[in-house]
Design a protein around this motif. Structure first.
Motif, short mmCIF file in Angstrom:
data_model
loop_
_atom_site.label_atom_id
_atom_site.label_comp_id
_atom_site.label_asym_id
_atom_site.label_seq_id
_atom_site.Cartn_x
_atom_site.Cartn_y
_atom_site.Cartn_z
N GLN A 455 -61.38 -6.61 -0.39
CA GLN A 455 -60.37 -5.81 -1.08
C GLN A 455 -60.77 -4.34 -1.19
N GLY A 456 -62.04 -4.06 -1.09
CA GLY A 456 -62.49 -2.67 -1.20
C GLY A 456 -62.86 -2.25 -2.60
N SER A 457 -62.75 -3.14 -3.58
CA SER A 457 -63.09 -2.81 -4.96
C SER A 457 -63.40 -4.11 -5.70
N PHE A 458 -64.11 -3.94 -6.81
CA PHE A 458 -64.44 -5.09 -7.64
C PHE A 458 -63.25 -5.37 -8.56
N ASP A 459 -62.21 -5.99 -8.01
CA ASP A 459 -60.96 -6.18 -8.74
C ASP A 459 -61.02 -7.43 -9.60
N TYR A 460 -59.84 -7.88 -10.06
CA TYR A 460 -59.80 -9.01 -10.98
C TYR A 460 -60.22 -10.32 -10.30
N GLY A 461 -59.88 -10.47 -9.03
CA GLY A 461 -60.31 -11.69 -8.34
C GLY A 461 -61.82 -11.79 -8.26
#
Length: 615
Positions: A455-461
């Protein structure tokens, strides 16, 4: 009286002995030179110098008592004439008192007169050499000696790769054909035994014959097909779980690379050289372990095949490919910054092949279905998907990493539920807790990092997967009683990289969510991981070079593929009710142990029977 005895003895000495009547009737003059003093005297006279005078009178009488003898070697065949090819060996006759520099004297008078003593000639014949001679003198066969036979132990042949036709051809070329069996019954029995050994060992056989957290301890009612009284060859004792050492050290290289390059841990001032040193150590370990196991595949393929059929060892066949993925992820920036994308396809192809085989067995409904063989080591067969997705996303790939991430997520969900509910059919799960349960932390922690790269970021998933891993980590860490009192096992190395994976994921999370708490958590988990790996490294070195028991006999691969003949009803009754002695010991231990040690019900014996008996 004494004087009369001496006179009688002196008379007996001068009186010649009378020959038996049988010998007197035999004529010895028919053969010239046979038992005849005339022939010997003529020969001696012929060999004497010109000034020689024969002895007369008292000298002949004195020497008449010692008659010369002639020895003839008989030929091997009655038809042979040994005298034609005979060799004359002259042996000088000794005096009554002894030798004198190799020359003997017949009497003191002859020695004083300078007369050369007479010589006796012996006819000798050279004995033939070869097997007929050995058979004639009954030389025993050394190869059949019991002390030599024990060195010709052929019980390892069933595990050797080249113990079949090639070995027989080599032995025939050397001129030593294979020894036939002593009886037809033995040959039939050996053929049946070899046929039985070559058959696939079913999963139920491992459950029945072995016990313990890794199914590596032989039950008391079982027998192994390899010798128990001596140490086996090193390759037979080298298990596939040795790749766990590579997993532990190579994951440390990735963690120290993240500590040196992550913005949230810049305050530690860690040099990138630590990553370089650990990476080269990891490369050396992978090369040594892989080369050794390739030799085992080449020389003892049957042992490797049995490890593949083992319900727990089969998961460690993912370990070498996961270790190579770790090496690709932890490569120092000084060596290269961009890896070729073709490397990812090369490393993921074997993992895909193994997954097609093992995952198909999980849902095929046979003996290897997941509900039957589920154990914590199955996480090794799932975590490779997330590690491959993380590496592919780091290389800039999209579809391939998502493909493996989806496969890993689906099978991890099924495995997580199966292990959590602990079905009665899960016989491989031990009653006591063991460090294998730290493998629960590996998959979600690596999955969080993989999804953040995709995703390119430490998101919610990514945070959801990370929080699951963090909760499982602390739920196991607080249960101290679960992890003490266990014997060291080489497979523990596979349970160190989940701690390292949790530390790496925490470093990534502290970069996204900056704060003192996240930074302190990253440093704490990294320190715990480093201390665990260091302690295991020291313990491994002690067992390898001091105690020399790092690789004991691998009982798990030497079980017979058939159940032993015993009374099943008696075994069921004893296992159900227990023997009187065992019940007394069990009851004593239940009431003798303080209640403080049995606060955890899973770590203590089942208290249902004890409570029932107390009432």
């Amino acid at each position: 009286m004494e004087e009369s005895r001496s006179v009688e003895l002196s008379r007996q000495e001068h009186v010649p002995e009378a020959l038996p009547t049988l010998l007197q009737q035999i004529s010895s003059n028919e053969v010239a030179g046979f038992d005849s003093t005339e022939h010997c005297n003529s020969l001696n006279h012929h060999n004497q110098p010109s000034g020689f005078q024969p002895m007369q009178g008292t000298e002949m009488a004195a020497n008449h008592q010692r008659k010369p003898s002639i020895s003839i070697s008989m030929p091997n065949s009655p038809m042979g004439d040994c005298l034609q090819n005979a060799k004359f060996v002259t042996i000088e006759e000794k005096d009554d008192m002894g030798f004198g520099n190799g020359v003997t004297h017949s009497s003191a008078a002859s020695g004083a007169a300078g007369v050369e003593p007479k010589r006796v000639r012996f006819y000798s014949h050279q004995l033939p050499r070869g097997r007929p001679h050995e058979e004639a003198i009954n030389i025993p066969n050394i190869s059949n000696h019991p002390s030599i036979k024990k060195f010709k132990d052929k019980r390892y042949d069933s595990f050797k790769t080249w113990s079949g036709r090639l070995e027989r051809q080599i032995s025939n070329l050397r001129g030593r054909p294979r020894e036939p069996s002593s009886s037809p019954e033995d040959s039939v029995g050996s053929k049946a035994e070899k046929k039985a050994e070559k058959e696939s060992v079913p999963v139920d056989r491992y459950f029945d014959a072995l016990e313990g957290p890794e199914l590596e301890t032989l039950r008391s009612s079982e027998q192994i097909i390899l010798p128990e009284d001596k140490k086996w060859p090193f390759l037979l004792r080298f298990p596939v779980s040795s790749f766990g050492i590579c997993l532990g050290v190579s994951s440390q290289a990735i963690m120290w690379k993240a500590l040196a390059t992550s913005p949230s841990t810049k305050f530690l001032h860690i040099s990138i050289d630590v990553n370089l040193v650990l990476w080269w150590i990891s490369v050396a370990l992978v090369a040594i372990v892989a080369t050794t196991y390739l030799l085992k595949v080449t020389l003892f393929f049957e042992a490797v095949r049995r490890e593949y059929y083992h319900p727990i060892r089969v998961n460690f066949f993912f370990a070498p490919w996961i270790a190579l993925l770790f090496l690709a992820m932890g490569v120092p920036p000084s060596i290269t910054k961009n890896l070729p994308q073709a490397l990812w396809y090369v490393l993921m192809a074997p993992i895909l092949c193994l997954e097609l085989k093992i995952y198909g067995q999980w849902m095929s409904g046979g003996q290897r279905r997941l509900s039957k063989v589920a154990n914590p080591s199955n996480h090794l067969s799932v975590v490779g998907n997330f590690v491959g997705a993380l590496l592919g996303a780091s290389m800039g790939l999209k579809e391939g990493p998502i493909f493996f991430f989806a496969i890993g997520l689906a099978h991890y969900t099924v495995l997580f539920v199966t292990l959590y509910q602990r079905l009665p059919t899960n016989e491989t799960l031990p009653k006591e807790l063991h460090p294998v349960f730290f493998l629960f932390v590996a998959a979600p922690s690596v999955a969080a990092m993989a999804w953040s790269k995709i995703q390119g970021s430490f998101d919610y998933g990514s945070r959801i997967a990370y929080f699951i891993a963090l909760f499982l980590y602390f739920s196991l860490a607080v249960r101290v009683n679960f992890f003490r009192g266990f014997k060291f096992s080489l497979a523990w190395w596979a349970y160190t990289f989940p701690m390292t994976g949790a530390a790496i994921t925490t470093i990534g999370y502290s970069t996204e969510v900056k704060g003192v708490v996240t930074q302190a958590l990253a440093v704490l988990l990294s320190a715990v991981s480093t201390l665990t790996v260091s302690a295991l490294l020291v313990t491994t070195i002690i067992h390898a070079f001091v105690l020399r028991d790092l690789f004991p006999n691998d009982i798990a691969i030497a079980i017979s593929n058939r159940k032993p003949k015993h009374h099943h009803h008696r075994k069921w009754f004893l296992s159900r009710h227990g023997t009187p002695e065992n019940k007394e010991i069990e009851n004593y231990l239940k009431f003798a142990v303080p209640d403080s040690d049995c606060q955890d019900l899973e770590a203590c014996p089942d208290s249902s029977s004890g409570s029932g008996s107390s009432h």
